[in-house]
Write an enzyme that holds these catalytic residues in place. Structure first.
Site, PDB file in Angstrom:
ATOM      1  N   GLU A 194       7.898   6.724 -16.209  1.00 20.13           N
ATOM      2  CA  GLU A 194       8.928   7.594 -15.651  1.00 20.13           C
ATOM      3  C   GLU A 194      10.149   6.790 -15.188  1.00 20.13           C
ATOM      4  OE1 GLU A 194       5.196   9.537 -15.993  1.00 20.13           O
ATOM      5  OE2 GLU A 194       5.672   7.690 -14.899  1.00 20.13           O
TER       6      GLU A 194
ATOM      7  N   GLY B  13       8.323 -10.154 -16.346  1.00 20.27           N
ATOM      8  CA  GLY B  13       7.033  -9.470 -16.307  1.00 20.27           C
ATOM      9  C   GLY B  13       6.969  -8.308 -17.285  1.00 20.27           C
TER      10      GLY B  13
ATOM     11  N   GLY C  72     -15.441   7.904 -32.272  1.00 18.37           N
ATOM     12  CA  GLY C  72     -16.305   8.972 -31.794  1.00 18.37           C
ATOM     13  C   GLY C  72     -17.057   8.577 -30.531  1.00 18.37           C
TER      14      GLY C  72
ATOM     15  N   ARG D  69     -18.092   2.778 -41.723  1.00 17.77           N
ATOM     16  CA  ARG D  69     -18.642   4.054 -41.277  1.00 17.77           C
ATOM     17  C   ARG D  69     -18.467   5.104 -42.372  1.00 17.77           C
ATOM     18  NH1 ARG D  69     -22.104   5.488 -37.068  1.00 17.77           N
ATOM     19  NH2 ARG D  69     -21.699   7.651 -36.437  1.00 17.77           N
TER      20      ARG D  69
ATOM     21  N   PRO E 271       0.806  -1.231   0.000  1.00 19.15           N
ATOM     22  CA  PRO E 271       0.000   0.000   0.000  1.00 19.15           C
ATOM     23  C   PRO E 271       0.835   1.275   0.000  1.00 19.15           C
ATOM     24  CG  PRO E 271      -0.949  -1.595   1.513  1.00 19.15           C
ATOM     25  CD  PRO E 271       0.362  -2.181   1.038  1.00 19.15           C
TER      26      PRO E 271
ATOM     27  N   GLU F 140       4.744  -3.018 -13.868  1.00 19.44           N
ATOM     28  CA  GLU F 140       6.074  -3.556 -14.190  1.00 19.44           C
ATOM     29  C   GLU F 140       7.062  -2.457 -14.586  1.00 19.44           C
ATOM     30  OE1 GLU F 140       6.253  -6.346 -13.169  1.00 19.44           O
ATOM     31  OE2 GLU F 140       4.209  -7.073 -13.300  1.00 19.44           O
TER      32      GLU F 140
END
Length: 377
Positions: free
Chosen positions: A361, A235, A333, A261, A125, A357
């Site tokens: 940054e 990972g 959209g 579309r 946590p 993982e």
């Protein structure tokens, strides 16, 4: 390793598996917040849980390049399913790489078969995944240990049978294999996350859990290096592969939507700005695959350069997935903001890829540090 022919058949079958058993149901699993047991059983039957394990223990003997291709396919269908395979693979790889003979004999066959499902317990946590700030503690007790602490954001924590848990022991970090049924282990589901909502996240508590000597994985105080150079690397490689899967899914969904579309009587696909978005998706898909192939080749060769190659691949593919998922929603959209189209799920899942993982940054910091050490080739 499997033969080249068998490898190709296996990977082709994985794509067919994804189309038949994952793609049609992924949105429903996302809304339900869980993967059903029948899909977990199908994953076992298809040999998808830890395919890199040796054939002698029930694995497929798959190389790392093939492993990346497999996780791209799964990620194309559902990032939550791919996340379950990721953490399970991390546990299986750790046991294979750092377990003693007794641990390998006990755990690898059921991990390979999917009879035992694994979860990776590092994040906390307050500390997140910062190994230097781990608060979970182990203290010697008889010939074993007592384990106390809380792990959070644990993928597959709701369902896993075996937890790979990292704890502080004196000045070092150690890793333990803790079966779910051990007295003192508690699991609290975490629901309503932004993305990978069906990955069955949990908070896992260890309340004065008694562990025997055979619970320790690897030499004492060795786990910190294992986390940094081994398990988390695998990972990241899986997450990068899954991010490529998201890009591919965004490309396929956007191409199909713009084919049918129309705007002002013209197919959306004829608009130059739409073509630019599609072309960028194609380019980054190809570039991401090349970066992953390089990292996988280095893994298969046992070359330590794979660590930085994986950092770079994960940084590129996760940021590209987030960018192209946003474009896919834009192309759709208002429909892209609704649960009737999967691009909304891709958008939420892609954001998670930039965090797990190793955040974007952290990756930038690691890559820049490599440049300043003069190791960029």
């Amino acid at each position: 390793m499997t033969s080249v022919t068998d490898r190709g058949i296996y990977l082709d079958a994985t794509g067919e598996f994804v189309d038949a058993y994952i793609v049609p149901y992924a949105d429903a699993w996302d809304r339900a917040g869980a993967i059903p047991e029948d899909l977990l059983d199908r994953l076992s039957g298809a040999g998808l849980w830890a395919p890199f394990l040796p054939v002698t223990v029930g694995g497929q003997g798959l190389d790392m390049i093939g492993f990346g291709t497999l996780h791209e396919e799964i990620g194309r269908g559902c990032s939550s399913v791919r996340s379950l395979l990721t953490v399970h693979s991390m546990v299986a790889w750790a046991v294979q790489r750092f377990g003693d003979d007794a641990q390998r004999e006990r755990w690898l066959p059921p991990l390979a078969a999917g009879r035992t499902l694994g979860a990776f317990c590092l994040s906390e946590p307050a500390a997140g995944s910062d190994t230097s700030a781990i608060a979970t503690r182990a203290v010697p007790h008889g010939s074993g240990w007592r384990l106390t602490g809380v792990k959070k954001w644990i993928t597959n924590g709701q369902r896993a049978d075996l937890f790979l848990v990292f704890a502080r022991l004196g000045a070092g970090t150690v890793a333990f294999l803790v079966p779910r049924g051990t007295v003192g282990v508690g699991v609290r589901p975490i629901d309503d996350m932004l993305g990978t909502r069906a990955s069955m996240l949990a908070e896992v508590t260890f309340d004065d859990v008694e562990l025997k000597s055979d619970a320790l994985l690897g030499p004492s105080a060795f786990a910190s290096g294992m986390v940094l150079t081994g398990v988390l690397d695998l990972g990241r490689y899986s997450v990068a592969s899954g991010s490529i899967g998201i890009i591919r899914a965004c490309l396929e969904a956007s191409a199909a939507y713009t084919e049918q579309r129309t705007v002002g009587g013209r197919p959306l696909r004829e608009l130059p700005l739409i073509q630019a978005k599609i072309s960028d998706m194609v380019t980054d898909l190809r570039a991401g695959r090349l970066l992953l192939a390089d990292a996988g080749r280095l893994k298969d060769a046992g070359d330590s350069a794979t660590l930085m190659a994986t950092w770079i691949a994960k940084y590129f593919t996760s940021t590209a997935a987030a960018r192209h998922a946003a474009e896919a929603v834009q192309i759709h959209g208002a429909n892209g903001c609704s649960p009737q189209y999967p691009v909304a799920r891709y958008y939420r899942d892609a954001k998670v890829m930039e965090i797990i993982e190793g955040s974007t940054e952290v990756q930038r910091t690691m890559i820049a540090a490599e440049a300043y050490r003069g190791r960029v080739r």
